[in-house]
Design a protein around this motif. Structure first.
Motif, PDB file in Angstrom:
ATOM      1  N   PHE A  94     -19.794  22.651  50.753  1.00 48.21           N
ATOM      2  CA  PHE A  94     -20.826  23.244  51.228  1.00 48.21           C
ATOM      3  C   PHE A  94     -20.559  24.154  52.334  1.00 48.21           C
ATOM      4  O   PHE A  94     -20.807  25.168  52.267  1.00 48.21           O
ATOM      5  CB  PHE A  94     -21.576  21.723  51.914  1.00 48.21           C
ATOM      6  N   CYS A  95     -19.529  23.936  53.305  1.00 46.36           N
ATOM      7  CA  CYS A  95     -19.535  24.701  54.515  1.00 46.36           C
ATOM      8  C   CYS A  95     -18.170  25.768  54.447  1.00 46.36           C
ATOM      9  O   CYS A  95     -18.319  26.644  54.758  1.00 46.36           O
ATOM     10  CB  CYS A  95     -19.580  24.073  55.703  1.00 46.36           C
ATOM     11  N   ASN A  96     -17.463  25.230  53.749  1.00 44.43           N
ATOM     12  CA  ASN A  96     -15.826  25.932  53.449  1.00 44.43           C
ATOM     13  C   ASN A  96     -15.192  26.060  54.683  1.00 44.43           C
ATOM     14  O   ASN A  96     -14.754  27.021  54.778  1.00 44.43           O
ATOM     15  CB  ASN A  96     -16.185  27.143  52.743  1.00 44.43           C
ATOM     16  N   MET A  97     -15.439  25.405  56.017  1.00 41.35           N
ATOM     17  CA  MET A  97     -14.873  25.397  56.887  1.00 41.35           C
ATOM     18  C   MET A  97     -14.427  24.153  57.809  1.00 41.35           C
ATOM     19  O   MET A  97     -14.127  24.207  58.903  1.00 41.35           O
ATOM     20  CB  MET A  97     -15.579  26.208  58.172  1.00 41.35           C
ATOM     21  N   VAL A 120     -16.250  21.408  58.121  1.00 43.14           N
ATOM     22  CA  VAL A 120     -17.184  20.424  58.970  1.00 43.14           C
ATOM     23  C   VAL A 120     -17.680  19.427  58.172  1.00 43.14           C
ATOM     24  O   VAL A 120     -18.175  18.356  58.716  1.00 43.14           O
ATOM     25  CB  VAL A 120     -18.251  21.474  59.619  1.00 43.14           C
ATOM     26  N   CYS A 121     -18.185  19.907  57.102  1.00 44.20           N
ATOM     27  CA  CYS A 121     -19.034  18.789  56.294  1.00 44.20           C
ATOM     28  C   CYS A 121     -18.441  17.749  55.400  1.00 44.20           C
ATOM     29  O   CYS A 121     -19.008  16.636  55.018  1.00 44.20           O
ATOM     30  CB  CYS A 121     -19.869  19.780  55.213  1.00 44.20           C
ATOM     31  N   ASP A 134     -17.505  17.684  52.224  1.00 45.22           N
ATOM     32  CA  ASP A 134     -17.998  17.422  51.014  1.00 45.22           C
ATOM     33  C   ASP A 134     -16.665  18.045  49.991  1.00 45.22           C
ATOM     34  O   ASP A 134     -16.928  17.983  48.641  1.00 45.22           O
ATOM     35  CB  ASP A 134     -19.207  18.422  50.703  1.00 45.22           C
ATOM     36  N   CYS A 169     -10.795  22.635  51.816  1.00 45.34           N
ATOM     37  CA  CYS A 169     -10.848  23.956  52.329  1.00 45.34           C
ATOM     38  C   CYS A 169      -9.893  24.145  53.478  1.00 45.34           C
ATOM     39  O   CYS A 169      -9.712  25.515  53.943  1.00 45.34           O
ATOM     40  CB  CYS A 169     -12.399  23.961  52.863  1.00 45.34           C
TER      41      CYS A 169
END
Length: 98
Positions: A56-59, A61-62, A64, A82
């Motif tokens: 989802f975020c690719n940084m 945080v999420c 997923d 990620c």
């Protein structure tokens, strides 16, 4: 077929990582998630109902993009793809199916 941008990009020599036992071409220094997406692998985990999840975020945080990674015969706990750099010989386990 790779989904990587190739025009005007200089990369080091490729290395192999193994996703569910299948060799995938990757480049040291890129994230495991980048290598997975470039190889067409989009499902990285399952939710509490068993449904496949995609990044989802690719940084970082999420959460997923959690995957299992084995290196040097040792399985780590699930890591965020990620934020995990590719290294030669890395073995990644992602869910398969529907």
């Amino acid at each position: 077929m790779s989904k990587r941008i190739t025009a005007g990009v200089v990369r080091p020599s490729p290395v192999s990582i193994f996703v569910n036992g299948k060799a995938v071409e990757a480049y040291e220094g890129e994230s495991v998630l980048t290598a997975l997406i470039a190889a067409g692998v989009l499902a990285t985990s399952r939710d509490s109902f068993g449904r496949l999840r995609t990044p989802f975020c690719n940084m970082g945080v999420c959460f997923d993009c959690l995957v299992e990674v084995e290196e040097g015969g040792r399985v780590s706990s699930r890591v965020r793809a990620c934020l995990t750099p590719v290294r030669a010989g890395l073995r990644v386990v992602v869910p398969e199916g529907r």
